[in-house]
Design a protein around this motif. Structure first.
Motif, short mmCIF file in Angstrom:
data_model
loop_
_atom_site.label_atom_id
_atom_site.label_comp_id
_atom_site.label_asym_id
_atom_site.label_seq_id
_atom_site.Cartn_x
_atom_site.Cartn_y
_atom_site.Cartn_z
N GLU A 88 0.99 -0.96 0.46
CA GLU A 88 -0.19 0.30 -0.23
C GLU A 88 0.60 1.34 -0.14
OE1 GLU A 88 -3.25 1.91 3.33
OE2 GLU A 88 -3.95 -0.01 2.58
N ASN A 89 1.20 2.11 -1.26
CA ASN A 89 1.59 3.45 -1.62
C ASN A 89 3.02 2.19 -0.72
OD1 ASN A 89 -0.37 4.57 -1.51
ND2 ASN A 89 -0.74 5.04 0.14
N ASN A 90 3.63 1.44 -1.74
CA ASN A 90 4.92 1.22 -1.88
C ASN A 90 5.22 0.66 -0.58
OD1 ASN A 90 6.54 0.60 -3.68
ND2 ASN A 90 7.89 2.44 -3.26
N LEU A 91 4.50 0.01 0.60
CA LEU A 91 4.75 -0.28 2.29
C LEU A 91 3.80 -1.19 1.96
CD1 LEU A 91 5.93 1.18 4.54
CD2 LEU A 91 3.40 1.60 5.49
N PRO A 92 5.53 -2.52 2.30
CA PRO A 92 4.52 -3.98 2.26
C PRO A 92 3.78 -3.82 4.12
CG PRO A 92 7.27 -3.72 2.41
CD PRO A 92 6.93 -2.68 2.63
N ILE A 93 2.60 -4.16 3.49
CA ILE A 93 1.73 -4.00 5.18
C ILE A 93 0.90 -5.48 5.51
CG2 ILE A 93 -0.75 -3.74 5.46
CD1 ILE A 93 0.68 -1.17 5.68
N HIS A 94 1.79 -6.33 6.68
CA HIS A 94 1.26 -7.75 6.93
C HIS A 94 0.59 -7.78 7.66
CE1 HIS A 94 5.17 -6.84 6.85
NE2 HIS A 94 5.82 -8.21 6.15
N ILE A 95 -1.32 -8.84 7.37
CA ILE A 95 -2.32 -8.82 7.61
C ILE A 95 -2.72 -9.57 8.69
CG2 ILE A 95 -4.70 -8.99 7.12
CD1 ILE A 95 -3.45 -8.04 4.22
N ALA A 96 -3.11 -9.61 9.59
CA ALA A 96 -3.19 -10.56 10.51
C ALA A 96 -4.81 -10.30 10.96
CB ALA A 96 -2.05 -10.80 11.61
N LYS A 97 -4.78 -11.54 11.71
CA LYS A 97 -6.40 -11.57 12.57
C LYS A 97 -6.25 -11.10 13.32
CE LYS A 97 -8.27 -15.32 9.43
NZ LYS A 97 -8.94 -16.20 9.03
N LYS A 98 -5.23 -10.95 14.44
CA LYS A 98 -5.42 -10.35 15.29
C LYS A 98 -4.35 -10.14 16.10
CE LYS A 98 -3.44 -15.06 18.62
NZ LYS A 98 -3.94 -16.09 19.55
N LEU A 99 -2.98 -9.50 17.35
CA LEU A 99 -2.56 -8.30 17.06
C LEU A 99 -1.28 -9.24 18.40
CD1 LEU A 99 -3.42 -4.38 17.43
CD2 LEU A 99 -1.72 -6.15 15.70
N PRO A 100 0.10 -9.56 18.61
CA PRO A 100 0.47 -9.87 19.08
C PRO A 100 0.24 -8.87 21.01
CG PRO A 100 1.93 -9.44 17.18
CD PRO A 100 0.64 -8.81 17.16
N GLU A 101 0.05 -10.02 21.49
CA GLU A 101 -0.40 -9.37 22.96
C GLU A 101 0.82 -8.77 23.56
OE1 GLU A 101 -1.81 -12.17 26.02
OE2 GLU A 101 -2.69 -13.18 24.91
N HIS A 102 1.93 -8.43 23.15
CA HIS A 102 3.75 -8.30 23.66
C HIS A 102 4.15 -7.46 21.90
CE1 HIS A 102 3.78 -10.24 27.47
NE2 HIS A 102 3.07 -11.26 27.08
N LEU A 103 3.54 -6.34 21.52
CA LEU A 103 3.87 -5.30 20.56
C LEU A 103 5.36 -4.71 20.34
CD1 LEU A 103 0.48 -3.42 20.77
CD2 LEU A 103 1.42 -4.80 18.84
N GLU A 104 6.08 -4.51 21.00
CA GLU A 104 7.45 -4.35 21.41
C GLU A 104 8.23 -5.83 22.05
OE1 GLU A 104 7.78 -0.81 23.83
OE2 GLU A 104 5.89 0.20 23.69
N ALA A 105 7.74 -6.34 21.68
CA ALA A 105 8.94 -7.41 22.25
C ALA A 105 9.57 -8.08 20.61
CB ALA A 105 8.37 -8.88 22.28
N PRO A 106 10.97 -8.44 20.48
CA PRO A 106 12.01 -8.83 19.22
C PRO A 106 10.99 -10.07 19.20
CG PRO A 106 13.27 -8.10 21.19
CD PRO A 106 11.43 -8.27 21.90
N MET A 107 10.97 -10.00 17.34
CA MET A 107 10.29 -11.37 16.87
C MET A 107 10.53 -11.71 15.91
SD MET A 107 6.82 -9.70 16.18
CE MET A 107 6.81 -9.22 17.70
#
Length: 872
Positions: free
Chosen positions: A528-547
């Motif tokens: 979207e507008n040259n930006l890779p967007i990853h689509i998920a059905k739910k968010l990680p609970e620990h959003l700031e954790a390395p993954m």
């Protein structure tokens, strides 16, 4: 007097002198932005820079951008041709600053270019500034007004409302006040009578906006509030056609050298003269405008179709055909004959037109011919409706009927109204509009997307590492929630990603995000507008954790094999069919590939086999991949890399090479052709005029296909007692079956004669009429043959009603001699009424009619009902 081409050149050269980089026009058809089908403004190609998704390579740029406005809020289609300045496709001259200069320079240079370079009289110019919005806490744009005040008296600086002078990219995103520049081209007497300032933004055809300077300084959030942009943007857009009209001293855009050469050829082809009749003039303007839109769209890879962007282009083409049909007397395809004059006038600035001339002409000609056939069908259907309406003593056809003609048969509503007026009738406009509104609501509900604001966890840009890795350590930069079709999804932006975002025909990667706490499924990756967007059905609970971002490698490998195979197919098709072959689209999935290409006739089975053999030979060679990243585009062209028409390439590109196959490409590929395994073409078909489609499978899917074929052959052999020569066994069976079929037909003829004779024996004489009735267990064809034989044998005073049942399906058949028809007996009316007994319906001609049903037990009653209704 400057020509249109000289004016376009002077604009970009002026801003080049002010430190701007001249960039080429982006394609008019947009491929990687789900919010837009077409480029409708000069800023579209810079959206990712304005949104902060990518840094600006140049702080200052200028160009002439081809644009199309026929959908959404920018929809001028129905005005095109009827006034002097609205268009579908138009060019927008623009200059941009990304975090560099702002209002002062933009205003100063605009004045300098118009007055000092083009020599326009400043007395004829008026400028607008945003009057402010107290409800949003925005004051009048006094800054812009003060800069304009250095060049214009106060009565030439006009306050403008939010509609005219506050520009927004969409419901959310960058926005800000703007200043429009208007020019008054009226006569001196008209100017003396009414000051130009009183006609600004009042739709006066000679007091028009020519340039809009947008000062992007805010970001509109999902809740409607505004926040300042960290880097302010200048975005200007000047209507090229309007500027040419002004400089060439014309009162209409269509009187300039942008359109006059096309209009002259339209006149030569139609035998009409521009200026003689207003209706003819409108038609000529419509065709002259629309030919540009259609040609450029086809060049950019968008063919007319029944879906999305293709439907818009088809609608524009059909509007032009309809005007030419009605007002220029063109009952045969003729618009395609205008392509040479279009190329002669615009091919210098847009050489892609000349390169695609044969395809443009072929597609247009076939589309024109197809719609002309539709028009003829629609006219016949409308004539039937007119006759029925008159017969019922009415003067208006229903909105539902008019909408059915429009929606099902593509028959324009205004043409319906025109033909009705000629027949002294009208259409229920409100009813038609109500049906149209229902359709729009259905479409709107299906496409509605509710998008929340981005939640930023950390600043940064996404680095794509997917060419080298399928797993990579990363973190979330930002995310947002979207709702569509009662489903809640989350869009996630990563700092680094190995996930390939859907682009260039290749579907997006799927996989997982894994942290020490949890695993999140990524169900798709979009751009979207040259930006890779990853689509998920739910968010990680620990959003700031390395993954770890982990791609589904099986799916990726299958996609890579199919994508690499499209390159080998492209080369093989050019070898077998000729160098005219150009890629016109592709779809690469893990299961199969689809490849569209320009070619003007069906590819023969022998040619398909030759293409397959060439590609499979290249696969067996195991040619290694040679990849060039960040290659200067000129170097890529020197290599002989094949580019796609309708694609926007930067100064640096990626090139993928497998031996002699060299193409511009951003997709994922195998490391060597041997990993493709094998290719098998499973179909070849037509997509549109001049465009063919090949569908194929590779690797394990070929094995699956061969297994299925082998199983089918084994099953067939078993049916023929494992005959060693299956073809001979089947041929013998077909011959025997044909002989048996002939015997059955002869037997049925004998049976029909016997049944007919028996029916004659059982006939009753009633009031001088031979009445034959029966219920028989025979097929419908036999009943029809018997009925016609009886009618041929007894040409007068014959009435026949036969009920028949075959495979539990009841049928009622009525026939009679022509003399009985003259007594007002009607077989069609009789079966329609009697068919209620078998829970069915039907009809036909006065002398012969049939009706089918669901209730065989009611046949006797149905036969008796016919006799009763006929008075026998």
């Amino acid at each position: 007097m400057l020509t249109a081409n000289e004016i376009r050149d002077s604009f970009v050269k002026f801003f080049e002198s002010k430190g701007h980089q001249i960039v080429p026009s982006a394609p008019m058809v947009i491929k990687d932005d789900p919010t837009l089908m077409f480029t409708n403004a000069g800023m579209n190609q810079f959206k990712d820079i304005i949104l902060g998704n990518h840094p600006a390579k140049y702080k200052r740029v200028t160009d002439s951008q081809k644009c199309l406005r026929v959908s959404g809020k920018h929809n001028d289609l129905e005005e095109v041709g009827h006034d002097t300045y609205h268009h579908t496709m138009f060019e927008m001259l623009g200059n941009w600053s990304f975090g560099d200069y702002f209002k002062k320079e933009a205003i100063s240079w605009a004045y300098e270019y118009l007055v000092s370079v083009l020599k326009l009289d400043p007395k004829d110019l008026y400028v607008t500034v945003f009057e402010g919005s107290p409800s949003e806490g925005i004051s009048r744009d006094d800054e812009a007004a003060s800069y304009w005040g250095q060049f214009f008296p106060e009565d030439h600086i006009i306050n403008g409302n939010k509609h005219d002078n506050f520009w927004e990219m969409g419901d959310t995103g960058p926005c800000g006040p703007c200043s429009e520049i208007h020019i008054d081209s009226r006569s001196a007497e008209e100017k003396a009578a009414v000051p130009g300032r009183e006609l600004v933004n009042k739709d006066h055809p000679q007091v028009i906006e020519i340039w809009n300077l947008v000062f992007m300084q805010y970001n509109r959030k999902a809740d409607g509030t505004l926040e300042p942009l960290p880097a302010k943007v200048i975005d200007t857009g000047m209507g090229f056609e309007r500027l040419v009209r002004t400089l060439q001293g014309k009162t209409s855009n269509y009187d300039t050298d942008v359109f006059q050469p096309i209009i002259k050829v339209i006149g030569d082809l139609s035998g009409k003269k521009y200026g003689d009749d207003e209706k003819t003039d409108v038609a000529m303007r419509v065709v002259a405008d629309h030919i540009r839109t259609i040609a450029f769209s086809i060049t950019d890879g968008q063919l007319p179709s029944n879906a999305k962007a293709g439907y818009v282009i088809r609608r524009i083409l059909r509007r032009a055909v309809r005007y030419a049909y009605t007002f220029l007397g063109q009952k045969q395809a003729f618009m395609y004959k205008l392509v040479p004059v279009l190329i002669e006038n615009m091919g210098g600035a847009y050489p892609e037109l000349k390169a695609q001339q044969a395809l443009i002409e072929k597609v247009m000609k076939e589309e024109e011919e197809s719609f002309l056939r539709t028009l003829e069908t629609g006219i016949r259907l409308l004539e039937k409706t007119i006759n029925e309406t008159k017969a019922a003593g009415k003067t208006e056809i229903s909105g539902v009927d008019a909408f059915t003609l429009y929606d099902t048969f593509g028959f324009p509503f205004d043409l319906t109204e025109l033909i009705l007026r000629e027949n002294g009738l009208t259409a229920d406009v409100k009813g038609f509009e109500a049906e149209m509104q229902k359709q729009k609501e259905r479409a709107r509900n299906a496409a509605a997307v509710e998008t929340s604001d981005w939640v930023t966890l950390k600043e940064g840009e996404t680095a794509f590492v997917g060419y080298d890795y399928t797993e990579y350590e990363t973190s979330i930069l930002r995310y947002r929630q979207i709702k569509q079709k009662n489903q809640t999804l989350y869009q996630i932006v990563l700092s680094e990603t190995p996930f390939y975002a859907e682009s260039g025909g290749q579907v997006g990667d799927t996989g997982v995000l894994v942290s020490e706490f949890e695993t999140i499924d990524i169900i798709d990756t979009k751009k979207e507008n040259n930006l890779p967007i990853h689509i998920a059905k739910k968010l990680p609970e620990h959003l700031e954790a390395p993954m770890m971002a982990c791609v589904d490698t099986d799916k990726r490998a299958a996609c890579a094999a199919n994508h690499s195979c499209t390159h080998l197919l492209d080369e093989a098709l050019r070898q077998v069919l000729g160098t005219h072959v150009e890629q016109k689209g592709s779809l690469v999935t893990p299961d199969s590939l689809r490849f569209d290409f320009s070619h003007f006739q069906k590819v023969t089975p022998e040619q398909i086999r030759e293409v397959e053999h060439l590609v499979n030979a290249k696969i067996r060679e195991n040619v290694p991949l040679t990849e060039y990243r960040n290659l200067p585009i000129e170097k890529a062209k020197e290599l002989g890399a094949i580019a796609l028409f309708g694609e926007k390439y930067g100064d640096e590109v990626r090139v993928v090479q497998f031996g002699s196959s060299i193409e511009f490409c951003g997709g994922t590929h195998v490391s060597a052709t041997g990993k493709i395994g094998m290719v098998k073409i499973i179909s070849e078909s037509s997509v549109a005029a001049g465009v063919r489609r090949i569908e194929a499978v590779t690797g394990a899917k070929v094995e699956e296909m061969f297994d299925t074929v082998q199983d089918t052959i084994n099953d067939l052999k078993a049916l023929f007692n494992n005959a060693p020569d299956l073809k001979a066994a089947i041929s013998k069976y077909i011959e025997e079956n044909a002989g048996l079929k002939k015997q059955v037909e002869e037997f049925m003829k004998e049976k029909e004669i016997a049944v007919k004779n028996k029916l004659i024996e059982g006939a009753k004489e009633i009031n001088g009429v031979k009445v034959i009735k029966a219920v028989l267990p025979i097929p419908a064809d036999a009943v029809k043959n018997i009925a016609f034989q009886l009618k041929g044998q007894f040409t007068e005073n014959l009435f026949v009603v036969i009920g028949s049942v075959f495979e539990n399906k009841p049928l009622l058949t009525v026939t009679m001699s022509e003399d009985l028809v003259k007594t007002d007996l009607n077989a069609g009316q009789l079966v329609r009424e009697a068919a209620k007994q078998i829970q069915g319906g039907g009809g036909g001609q006065p002398h012969f009619a049939t009706a089918g049903g669901k209730n065989p037990d009611g046949l006797n009653a149905a036969v008796d009902k016919v006799i009763e209704l006929a008075g026998f």
